[in-house]
Design an enzyme around this catalytic site. Sequence first.
Site, PDB file in Angstrom:
ATOM      1  CB  CYS A 176      -9.046  73.629  55.395  1.00 42.22           C
ATOM      2  SG  CYS A 176      -7.719  74.464  54.466  1.00 42.22           S
ATOM      3  CG  HIS A 288      -6.144  70.927  57.910  1.00 44.58           C
ATOM      4  ND1 HIS A 288      -6.961  70.139  57.131  1.00 44.58           N
ATOM      5  CD2 HIS A 288      -5.714  71.938  57.115  1.00 44.58           C
ATOM      6  CE1 HIS A 288      -7.024  70.646  55.905  1.00 44.58           C
ATOM      7  NE2 HIS A 288      -6.277  71.734  55.874  1.00 44.58           N
ATOM      8  CD  GLU A 290      -7.807  67.351  59.463  1.00 42.64           C
ATOM      9  OE1 GLU A 290      -7.201  67.640  58.411  1.00 42.64           O
ATOM     10  OE2 GLU A 290      -8.494  68.185  60.096  1.00 42.64           O
TER      11      GLU A 290
END
Length: 369
Positions: A176, A288, A290
Amino acid sequence: MRARTVLRNIVICLVNDGVNILLLRWMSAVDSLTATLIMKGAVLLTVVYLLHCEGATVVRTDDYPVVNDRPIIGVLSQEQSYYLHTKYPEENYTSYIAASYVKDVEASGARVVPILIGKDRAYYEELMGKINGVLIPGGATYFNQSDGYADAGQHIYEIAQQLNDAGDYFPIFGTCLGFELLIILASGRGYPENRITCYSYSNIPLDFTDDYKSSKMFKEAPEDITEMLGKENVTVNAHQFCIVDENLISYNLTDDWRVTSHSLDDYGVKFIASVEHTRYPFYGVQFHPEKSSFEWKLSKNYPHSINAVKSNRYFMDFFVKECRKSLHQFESQAEENQYVIYNYEPHFTGVLGSAYHQCYLFEPRGTST
């Protein structure tokens, strides 16, 4: 250690050369049976010679990479957010790392060393000589703050270029804001920044380029993973800036950076979702990976389905595999223990209203309470 091995093999090669020459001279003075036995021995010595001489030069190829089974990845911290500062007004925390990035790296079989902001060039050079790659995470900070996230990122980017130019494999992955920083650093920092405003706070699929399967990032991706990424709303987007094709074209970056997928923001703007450098092992994604596994704020509506978790795991698994090609290491176990993230305790920031479930918080010198 590698230098000693190379020197040893060179010495062995020279000794074997000398032995072979002596054998050839001696053969003229012995009978045929003895000569045959000597010749067989010479052949054996020649095989040993070739094997050792092949080992005298360390060569890394894509097909047979040198593998490091104890990779350690640096994760860059960033300026403490105003919101978190209000929750810890008495502490002197100046930077943080969302724990989801640490967990993501650990889930792929690597350990983490926090990289602090506000340090001089020597700090980053020394640390990058010990670790095997750097993750530049997403977040919410500006690129024009002195001695902050962007300045540290620039040191890391330039040092990684130097290492790779010298044949020392060193990967970087930007998520990002980290991805945006990579492109802005490649463009040359300055105003106006080489990115545009956009609005994407949705879970969306990737629109892969026609040749994405020949890219470094996706060439070994299982078909079920790319199917999920390309057809399901599994990538988490949370950004108000993005990089579009024109950003690469206008700064003559298309030869250096290869786009592998796009996505559409909430207003239909087509932005670059994944990219990789054509010469260096540098990678970036606008989304993202994660968050599906490690962020749990209900209002964010992150996807936690089996497919979302499985498909997003691919990216850090890929990056850690890249980092295994780096042979950097700490001088000793004791030194390693001084740097790893286990010296710090994550704070339960989610209960305080933060979008991050847990955070590591750092003071100027990297101390924590």
